[in-house]
Design a protein around this motif. Sequence first.
Motif, PDB file in Angstrom:
ATOM      1  N   ILE A   1       0.840  -1.204   0.000  1.00  0.00           N
ATOM      2  CA  ILE A   1       0.000   0.000   0.000  1.00  0.00           C
ATOM      3  C   ILE A   1       0.867   1.242   0.000  1.00  0.00           C
ATOM      4  CG2 ILE A   1      -1.678   1.332   1.304  1.00  0.00           C
ATOM      5  CD1 ILE A   1      -2.710  -1.218   2.465  1.00  0.00           C
ATOM      6  N   LEU A   2       1.842   1.237   0.923  1.00  0.00           N
ATOM      7  CA  LEU A   2       2.683   2.422   1.035  1.00  0.00           C
ATOM      8  C   LEU A   2       3.428   2.699  -0.250  1.00  0.00           C
ATOM      9  CD1 LEU A   2       4.132   2.098   4.593  1.00  0.00           C
ATOM     10  CD2 LEU A   2       2.553   3.798   3.718  1.00  0.00           C
ATOM     11  N   VAL A   3       4.007   1.638  -0.822  1.00  0.00           N
ATOM     12  CA  VAL A   3       4.770   1.839  -2.046  1.00  0.00           C
ATOM     13  C   VAL A   3       3.877   2.387  -3.149  1.00  0.00           C
ATOM     14  CG1 VAL A   3       5.953   0.638  -3.893  1.00  0.00           C
ATOM     15  CG2 VAL A   3       6.558   0.179  -1.553  1.00  0.00           C
ATOM     16  N   THR A   4       2.662   1.843  -3.252  1.00  0.00           N
ATOM     17  CA  THR A   4       1.748   2.334  -4.291  1.00  0.00           C
ATOM     18  C   THR A   4       1.463   3.810  -4.105  1.00  0.00           C
ATOM     19  OG1 THR A   4       0.674   0.182  -4.129  1.00  0.00           O
ATOM     20  CG2 THR A   4      -0.410   1.842  -5.457  1.00  0.00           C
ATOM     21  N   TYR A   5       1.127   4.177  -2.870  1.00  0.00           N
ATOM     22  CA  TYR A   5       0.783   5.572  -2.653  1.00  0.00           C
ATOM     23  C   TYR A   5       1.963   6.488  -2.918  1.00  0.00           C
ATOM     24  CZ  TYR A   5      -3.734   4.363  -0.675  1.00  0.00           C
ATOM     25  OH  TYR A   5      -5.002   3.917  -0.488  1.00  0.00           O
ATOM     26  N   ILE A   6       3.135   6.057  -2.445  1.00  0.00           N
ATOM     27  CA  ILE A   6       4.309   6.909  -2.646  1.00  0.00           C
ATOM     28  C   ILE A   6       4.629   7.025  -4.120  1.00  0.00           C
ATOM     29  CG2 ILE A   6       6.774   7.106  -2.224  1.00  0.00           C
ATOM     30  CD1 ILE A   6       6.323   6.086   0.515  1.00  0.00           C
ATOM     31  N   THR A   7       4.483   5.913  -4.854  1.00  0.00           N
ATOM     32  CA  THR A   7       4.736   5.973  -6.296  1.00  0.00           C
ATOM     33  C   THR A   7       3.817   6.968  -6.965  1.00  0.00           C
ATOM     34  OG1 THR A   7       5.005   3.594  -6.133  1.00  0.00           O
ATOM     35  CG2 THR A   7       5.113   4.561  -8.320  1.00  0.00           C
ATOM     36  N   ILE A   8       2.537   6.900  -6.592  1.00  0.00           N
ATOM     37  CA  ILE A   8       1.596   7.839  -7.187  1.00  0.00           C
ATOM     38  C   ILE A   8       1.985   9.259  -6.834  1.00  0.00           C
ATOM     39  CG2 ILE A   8      -0.769   8.654  -7.197  1.00  0.00           C
ATOM     40  CD1 ILE A   8      -1.713   5.917  -6.804  1.00  0.00           C
ATOM     41  N   LEU A   9       2.299   9.450  -5.564  1.00  0.00           N
ATOM     42  CA  LEU A   9       2.614  10.788  -5.115  1.00  0.00           C
ATOM     43  C   LEU A   9       3.836  11.334  -5.845  1.00  0.00           C
ATOM     44  CD1 LEU A   9       1.122  12.427  -3.107  1.00  0.00           C
ATOM     45  CD2 LEU A   9       2.686  11.726  -1.336  1.00  0.00           C
ATOM     46  N   VAL A  10       4.881  10.532  -5.856  1.00  0.00           N
ATOM     47  CA  VAL A  10       6.112  11.014  -6.468  1.00  0.00           C
ATOM     48  C   VAL A  10       6.022  10.938  -7.984  1.00  0.00           C
ATOM     49  CG1 VAL A  10       8.554  10.512  -6.782  1.00  0.00           C
ATOM     50  CG2 VAL A  10       7.570  10.485  -4.505  1.00  0.00           C
TER      51      VAL A  10
ATOM     52  N   VAL B   1      -5.506  11.267 -10.378  1.00  0.00           N
ATOM     53  CA  VAL B   1      -5.761  11.223 -11.817  1.00  0.00           C
ATOM     54  C   VAL B   1      -6.207  12.572 -12.342  1.00  0.00           C
ATOM     55  CG1 VAL B   1      -7.563  10.462 -13.383  1.00  0.00           C
ATOM     56  CG2 VAL B   1      -6.176   8.807 -12.264  1.00  0.00           C
ATOM     57  N   MET B   2      -7.138  13.187 -11.583  1.00  0.00           N
ATOM     58  CA  MET B   2      -7.659  14.457 -12.066  1.00  0.00           C
ATOM     59  C   MET B   2      -6.606  15.551 -12.020  1.00  0.00           C
ATOM     60  SD  MET B   2     -10.691  13.849 -12.950  1.00  0.00           S
ATOM     61  CE  MET B   2     -11.462  15.412 -13.051  1.00  0.00           C
ATOM     62  N   SER B   3      -5.729  15.492 -11.022  1.00  0.00           N
ATOM     63  CA  SER B   3      -4.831  16.632 -10.861  1.00  0.00           C
ATOM     64  C   SER B   3      -3.528  16.474 -11.607  1.00  0.00           C
ATOM     65  CB  SER B   3      -4.522  16.846  -9.380  1.00  0.00           C
ATOM     66  OG  SER B   3      -3.678  15.804  -8.933  1.00  0.00           O
ATOM     67  N   SER B   4      -3.036  15.276 -11.809  1.00  0.00           N
ATOM     68  CA  SER B   4      -1.706  15.222 -12.390  1.00  0.00           C
ATOM     69  C   SER B   4      -1.541  14.282 -13.571  1.00  0.00           C
ATOM     70  CB  SER B   4      -0.681  14.837 -11.324  1.00  0.00           C
ATOM     71  OG  SER B   4      -1.251  13.949 -10.422  1.00  0.00           O
ATOM     72  N   ASN B   5      -2.638  13.732 -14.081  1.00  0.00           N
ATOM     73  CA  ASN B   5      -2.467  12.881 -15.251  1.00  0.00           C
ATOM     74  C   ASN B   5      -3.063  13.523 -16.485  1.00  0.00           C
ATOM     75  OD1 ASN B   5      -1.201  10.978 -13.808  1.00  0.00           O
ATOM     76  ND2 ASN B   5      -2.760   9.416 -13.983  1.00  0.00           N
ATOM     77  N   VAL B   6      -2.553  13.090 -17.620  1.00  0.00           N
ATOM     78  CA  VAL B   6      -3.148  13.555 -18.869  1.00  0.00           C
ATOM     79  C   VAL B   6      -3.806  12.374 -19.558  1.00  0.00           C
ATOM     80  CG1 VAL B   6      -1.685  15.514 -19.320  1.00  0.00           C
ATOM     81  CG2 VAL B   6      -0.918  13.252 -19.976  1.00  0.00           C
ATOM     82  N   PRO B   7      -4.797  12.645 -20.381  1.00  0.00           N
ATOM     83  CA  PRO B   7      -5.460  11.536 -21.060  1.00  0.00           C
ATOM     84  C   PRO B   7      -4.500  10.811 -21.989  1.00  0.00           C
ATOM     85  CG  PRO B   7      -6.739  13.541 -21.271  1.00  0.00           C
ATOM     86  CD  PRO B   7      -5.431  13.929 -20.678  1.00  0.00           C
ATOM     87  N   HIS B   8      -4.834   9.589 -22.270  1.00  0.00           N
ATOM     88  CA  HIS B   8      -3.968   8.766 -23.096  1.00  0.00           C
ATOM     89  C   HIS B   8      -3.897   9.288 -24.512  1.00  0.00           C
ATOM     90  CE1 HIS B   8      -3.366   4.787 -20.919  1.00  0.00           C
ATOM     91  NE2 HIS B   8      -3.603   5.722 -20.040  1.00  0.00           N
ATOM     92  N   GLU B   9      -2.766   9.006 -25.147  1.00  0.00           N
ATOM     93  CA  GLU B   9      -2.688   9.343 -26.566  1.00  0.00           C
ATOM     94  C   GLU B   9      -3.357   8.272 -27.401  1.00  0.00           C
ATOM     95  OE1 GLU B   9       0.596  12.500 -26.708  1.00  0.00           O
ATOM     96  OE2 GLU B   9       0.008  11.249 -28.392  1.00  0.00           O
ATOM     97  N   ARG B  10      -3.154   7.028 -27.008  1.00  0.00           N
ATOM     98  CA  ARG B  10      -3.725   5.941 -27.805  1.00  0.00           C
ATOM     99  C   ARG B  10      -4.976   5.418 -27.141  1.00  0.00           C
ATOM    100  NH1 ARG B  10       0.794   2.502 -29.058  1.00  0.00           N
ATOM    101  NH2 ARG B  10      -0.729   0.992 -29.709  1.00  0.00           N
ATOM    102  N   VAL B  11      -5.885   4.988 -27.974  1.00  0.00           N
ATOM    103  CA  VAL B  11      -7.142   4.473 -27.452  1.00  0.00           C
ATOM    104  C   VAL B  11      -6.945   3.087 -26.869  1.00  0.00           C
ATOM    105  CG1 VAL B  11      -9.404   3.673 -28.139  1.00  0.00           C
ATOM    106  CG2 VAL B  11      -8.503   5.786 -29.064  1.00  0.00           C
ATOM    107  N   PHE B  12      -7.416   2.920 -25.657  1.00  0.00           N
ATOM    108  CA  PHE B  12      -7.325   1.612 -25.025  1.00  0.00           C
ATOM    109  C   PHE B  12      -8.741   1.075 -24.945  1.00  0.00           C
ATOM    110  CE2 PHE B  12      -7.291  -1.332 -21.587  1.00  0.00           C
ATOM    111  CZ  PHE B  12      -6.026  -1.863 -21.550  1.00  0.00           C
ATOM    112  N   LYS B  13      -9.017   0.002 -25.677  1.00  0.00           N
ATOM    113  CA  LYS B  13     -10.393  -0.470 -25.753  1.00  0.00           C
ATOM    114  C   LYS B  13     -10.834  -1.065 -24.433  1.00  0.00           C
ATOM    115  CE  LYS B  13     -11.213  -0.330 -30.361  1.00  0.00           C
ATOM    116  NZ  LYS B  13     -10.328  -0.740 -31.401  1.00  0.00           N
ATOM    117  N   ALA B  14     -11.838  -0.479 -23.852  1.00  0.00           N
ATOM    118  CA  ALA B  14     -12.235  -0.906 -22.522  1.00  0.00           C
ATOM    119  C   ALA B  14     -13.014  -2.210 -22.536  1.00  0.00           C
ATOM    120  CB  ALA B  14     -13.089   0.175 -21.883  1.00  0.00           C
ATOM    121  N   SER B  15     -13.744  -2.482 -23.602  1.00  0.00           N
ATOM    122  CA  SER B  15     -14.717  -3.556 -23.464  1.00  0.00           C
ATOM    123  C   SER B  15     -14.108  -4.945 -23.430  1.00  0.00           C
ATOM    124  CB  SER B  15     -15.727  -3.476 -24.589  1.00  0.00           C
ATOM    125  OG  SER B  15     -15.024  -3.380 -25.805  1.00  0.00           O
ATOM    126  N   LYS B  16     -13.248  -5.239 -24.387  1.00  0.00           N
ATOM    127  CA  LYS B  16     -12.824  -6.626 -24.477  1.00  0.00           C
ATOM    128  C   LYS B  16     -11.966  -7.074 -23.316  1.00  0.00           C
ATOM    129  CE  LYS B  16     -12.933  -8.171 -29.218  1.00  0.00           C
ATOM    130  NZ  LYS B  16     -12.233  -8.408 -30.434  1.00  0.00           N
TER     131      LYS B  16
END
Lengths: 861, 158
Positions: free
Chosen positions: A541-550, A625-640
């Motif tokens: 958990i900690l590593v995940t959060y820190i990775t996201i943060l940093v 996600v809302m504050s520090s990510n940008v939308p993808h350049e390539r389309v990632f098909k969600a359905s399959k």
Amino acid sequence: KDNEEEESKEEESCSHQNRPSRRKNHQRENSSGEKAGVEGNRQRERGKKAPTKDQKESENKEKKTNKKGKDEENKQKTDRKNSSSSASSTSSDEESLSEEELAMLMEQVEQKKKLISTMRNKPWRMVKKLSVLREAQAFVEKFEGALGKGKGKKLYAYKMMMAKKWVKFKRDFDNFKTQCIPWEMKIKEVESHFGSSVASYFIFLRWMYGVNLVLFGLIFGLVIIPEVLMGMPYGSMPRKTVPRAEQATAMDFSVLWDFEGYIKYSALFYGYYNNQRTIGWLKYRLPMAYFMVGISVFGYSLMVVIRSMARNANESTADGDDKNFIFSWKMFTSWDYLIGNPETADNKFASITTSFKESIVDEQESNKDENIHLRRFLRVLANVLIICCLCGSGYLIYFVVKRSQTFSKMQNVGWYERNEVEIVMSLLGMFCPPLFETIAALENYHPRIGLKWQLGRIFALFLGNLYTFLLALMDDVNEKLAEEDLVKNITHWALLSYHNSSVENGSAATSPPLDPADVPRGPCWETTVGIEFVRLTVSDILVTYITILVGDFIRACFVRFVNYCWCWDLEAGFPSYAEFDISGNVLGLVFNQGMIWMGSFYAPGLVGINVLRLLTSMYFQCWAVMSSNVPHERVFKASKSNNFYMGLLLLILFLSLLPVAYTIMSLPPSFDCGPFSGKKRMYDVIQETIELDFPLFVAKIFSYVANPGLIIPAILLMVLAIYYLNAVAEAYQRANAELKKKMQMQREEEKNKRNNKASTNPMLQDLEDLFTPSTKRESAPKQAEDKKVESPNRTIPVEKQGKAAALDGSPMMGGRGAAFTPPPHVFMTQPPMLGIRMPYPGQLRPRGHLPGPVPGWGRGQ
Amino acid sequence: LFYRYRDLAPQLVPLDYTDKPDVTLPYELIGSMPELKDNPFRQRIAEVFSANGDGNMTLDDFLDMFSVLSEMAPRDLKAYYAFKIYDFNNDDYICKSDLEKTVNKLTRNELTPEEVSLVCEKVIYEADADNDGKLSLEDFQHMIIRAPDFLSTFHIRI
């Protein structure tokens, strides 16, 4: 779902408000004042249908008794029908006892009911839908009471009313359930900014949260609470007390952080639980409950995952025609209607453009002249490299775990040595995937296939790590078991010696009055295992959060603010903003869940920790996600890919079941801690419960059922059933493929007929040559129709007619024209959906949209 | 949903719908809704769902639109309305000019005319089953039903 709920609410409120107004209209149209009175009554009491219906029925009965005979009654009925034929059918107010009419009435009511239930699916305008719905509802309401006979009428009406109330209740409950789904707005926000693929991760997270919540409820309610409330309190027994030696440091934060000290001897871990058969005034059988809850955790998870997979499989229809419609799908399904943000829209436009350009390029260059051997060699090389990496990482973990065992024997261990294992595993998880990606660049696969390989490799990495970790843990456990024997002997001797001494002294005490903290304790291997899992989870958990943060937030801050005084454009160039790594996150979630499943038997509190983690993760990741990510350049098909993740989850579930099952079946539980202490094997608790708690015959039944002679045939039967079902499924798939091929062939045939006249019927060819251009125009729509009906036979007799007419010369032109008109009518008697459109396109349009949709929609059926 | 409709023009839309007022919101208001304002096809969507084809919508039209575009609408219904949306000239066929307009809207005119024309030809080649050079409703439905992500992209959450 919100939309549907609100729409239905809206519809109901609309119709509720509109119904009285509509009824008023009816009232005006009705000829008889009595009817109007009844209608007026009905208006005011929308909910109280029964009494008014009864009232109406009694009124009708009175009317009937006044009549002389059935004939007269029927005549009256038809009279009334005629008089009210000007009004809509809902205002006719009759009652009949004759059989056929009753049956017809019933049929009509059924029809209307069906109409009401399928109303949602019809492609009509909302106005039409609402009016038809109201009409149908009124009709049904009116005549339902009439369908019962004699005395049973009231009962029938009552039953109908209850049925309707039940339906309404179910619908309200469904609406309520929809409202209860949390985080809908948050997910919508993420969806509008980042598209449906990123949102699918959050939907998965929410689903996991739901599952974990249920598991937590199970464990908490059935195991932890009873022990805490009704079991022996802390400090009363050796297993529940911190040993004297450790008491000095038991409250230190560093000790607590390692889950030693007071936490180790709490209800969070296996070792706390007492092995008393029943506890409290409820005679709650705790060991049995513990065991059953452990099993049902797996059972419930399995059920939920498989149900979700089945639902996903249902939704995805034929996926054969992938290659056939590339451009069409790109054109019509690439725009994501959920996008509600200009930045994302810009991105989407760009990605669509790029995607079109890519496909155009693919289309333009025909068979690429590539070196197959080079490509194969590169792929093999890449796989070899990656296997080396995987083996290397596996060995590294093993080595580190072994080292940590030696460390634990040493005296002063630094923080690093204690947490080395977790740190190494997390680091591997962080650095290996990008490494795999760079190596995979050698392979030059199509991106989607490349992604699957990547996911597979990361999966193997995590699996390998997990299993190496487990093996190391098993070594640890075996060691502890050996140690336990020693301690057992020591305790035994101590007791013996004390007993002897007490006998010598003549005191009556049989049990040594030792403070529970001083009793020599055996190493409780289950608690150790539980602690290891909890530590792993927490560090993960900690590593995940820190990775996201940093990795995301700090990086975004850096790029944003340092960009002003940096040489190159940070935003476009090297670091730039991070994209949301969907696959990495989903895999992380899946593996985390696997660890939870493995550890929950030994640490009941683990699921609670996970619930907290998922909850905070939801908010934290949404924010990140809302504050520090940008939308993808390539389309990632969600359905399959959704079933792919479920499949991974299922695999992990089975893999995490294995170690737990192994330990339950073959390792002896510790002698002085946990609910199964003192038994030879953990599953003995079931035996005990059956023998002591259930009446005798149950034990007999179980002993028969557990007989291998019964179990082996049962297993064989299940295997055969699986084989049979598999064969049936394959047969269906084959039939499906055949049908598809047939359709394909037919389509190609038609195309060939058009494009390549040489291959068509020579007679048709002759006829075509004979025709003048004007008749060719006539024949074109007809031929197109032919194709739709798929019966080329019909054209031949007709055209023969036409040919005969043509041979007679021009006076027969009119005749030929006449000859052409009957066929369209013939076609029209067939399923009207196909025939109507073609010959009379001019006629259709003035009629407007309404009739148009029905044939079109019918075709879809 | 009613409140969303009302919020677009509080002074035009009454709270009380019992006397069935005939209130139509002009296209500009509908097109400025956050769910629709970035959609290149918003004009067509409004035109398709409005009663008289000019983009001005009553509450019923509004409901209609969002119910078709919701998650729960069946596939056939969505396909039917998608066909109408992409049929720019309302002739019940998607012809080459309709396709060209679609592509240009999707790529904001970034492709060259040859590329656009190539794409349109490919689409007709792939989807036209009766070989009349344009897509009828049946062709379109037949093609779109197979698409794996049609349901998830042709969806607006409100």
